[in-house]
Design an enzyme around this catalytic site. Structure first.
Site, PDB file in Angstrom:
ATOM      1  N   ASP A  15       0.847  -1.180   0.000  1.00 54.36           N
ATOM      2  CA  ASP A  15       0.000   0.000   0.000  1.00 54.36           C
ATOM      3  C   ASP A  15       0.893   1.243   0.000  1.00 54.36           C
ATOM      4  O   ASP A  15       2.108   1.151   0.196  1.00 54.36           O
ATOM      5  CB  ASP A  15      -0.898  -0.035   1.238  1.00 54.36           C
ATOM      6  N   ASP A  17      -0.439   5.154   0.911  1.00 54.25           N
ATOM      7  CA  ASP A  17      -0.805   6.100   1.961  1.00 54.25           C
ATOM      8  C   ASP A  17      -0.709   5.434   3.335  1.00 54.25           C
ATOM      9  O   ASP A  17      -1.356   4.419   3.584  1.00 54.25           O
ATOM     10  CB  ASP A  17      -2.236   6.605   1.741  1.00 54.25           C
ATOM     11  N   ASP A 211      -1.276  -0.626   6.036  1.00 53.86           N
ATOM     12  CA  ASP A 211      -1.467  -0.009   7.348  1.00 53.86           C
ATOM     13  C   ASP A 211      -2.891  -0.143   7.855  1.00 53.86           C
ATOM     14  O   ASP A 211      -3.217   0.392   8.913  1.00 53.86           O
ATOM     15  CB  ASP A 211      -1.092   1.475   7.282  1.00 53.86           C
TER      16      ASP A 211
END
Length: 259
Positions: A15, A17, A211
């Site tokens: 990922d 962001d 995250d």
């Protein structure tokens, strides 16, 4: 899974962001992590739910932040949405709310723009979101257009907090029309399977790094991959206990992979 097993994986789906950056701030250890991926000749792909930027724009953003990554190493929820629509309804028309990443992906896949009687209303993140576009989209869905969301994320991390993401922006349309959107980004397994095909990796050979428990970890888990939760973004050690599933390993950030 321990850190040595993690390092031995062939493919890394990551990922962006909350993992690579917050807004325009590169997170600690990211430079070392990307250099390690290149040095070890790993297959890697940045798989982001953010639909606003094109592959080229993502590569240019990392370049401005001091990282050199080729366009081919990015795959976005905008591309996943365009691929889904092309498979479901080739040559369909859409009313789209979003930025260049979404609009370019739809155009490249053969969709036409239509604000009168489109087949689909497609929503992503973007500066074009307004009460006017929201009202237009609501009435088009009431008129029969099917509702598609680029991703179901409610929020995303930025430099000084969080910003509403696609799931939050599309919610008023769902509430006003009583229609539920179909989301094409993570945790939809279609996006993760596409990522594995791009890397030419079997799920057992790859790992998903993210995250968020509710998008990154669950999408990797449901595709049979090992998963890494990094604590540099949305989810914390405390929020892990709220879910019925767990990541294979928890790290403070991607720099821990390098050691």
């Amino acid at each position: 899974m321990d850190i040595n097993e993690l390092r031995s994986k062939k493919g890394f789906i990551c990922d962006m962001d909350g993992v690579i950056y917050h807004g325009n701030r590169i997170l600690p250890g990211v430079h070392e992590f990307i250099e390690w991926l290149k040095k070890e000749e790993k297959e890697f792909l940045f798989l982001t739910n953010n639909s606003g930027l094109t592959q080229k724009e993502l590569a240019q953003k990392l370049h401005r932040l001091g990282l050199e990554v080729e366009d081919r190493h990015f795959y976005t929820s905008a591309l996943a949405t365009a691929a889904f629509l092309k498979e479901q309804a080739p040559d369909c028309s859409v009313y789209a709310i979003g930025d260049a990443g979404l609009l370019n992906a739809l155009y490249d896949a053969g969709m036409t723009m239509n604000d009168v009687n489109p087949d689909y209303v497609v929503v992503g993140e973007g500066k074009t979101y307004s009460l006017e576009s929201l009202t237009k989209a609501t009435n088009l869905v009431l008129g029969g257009a099917k509702l598609i969301g680029a991703n179901s994320d409610i929020s995303g991390p930025i430099e000084d907090g969080i910003a509403p993401a696609c799931g939050a922006l599309i919610s008023p349309i769902e509430i006003a029309t009583g229609k539920k959107a179909y989301f094409c980004g993570k945790p939809n397994p279609l996006m993760m399977r596409t990522g594995l095909r791009i890397l030419n990796c079997h799920s057992a050979e790859a790992v998903m790094i993210g995250d968020r428990m509710d998008t990154d970890v669950i999408s990797g888990l449901e595709c049979g991959m090992n998963t890494v939760l990094v604590l540099s973004g949305v989810s914390t050690r405390e929020t892990v206990s709220q879910f019925a599933y767990r990541p294979s390993i928890i790290l403070d950030g991607v720099g821990d992979i390098v050691g």
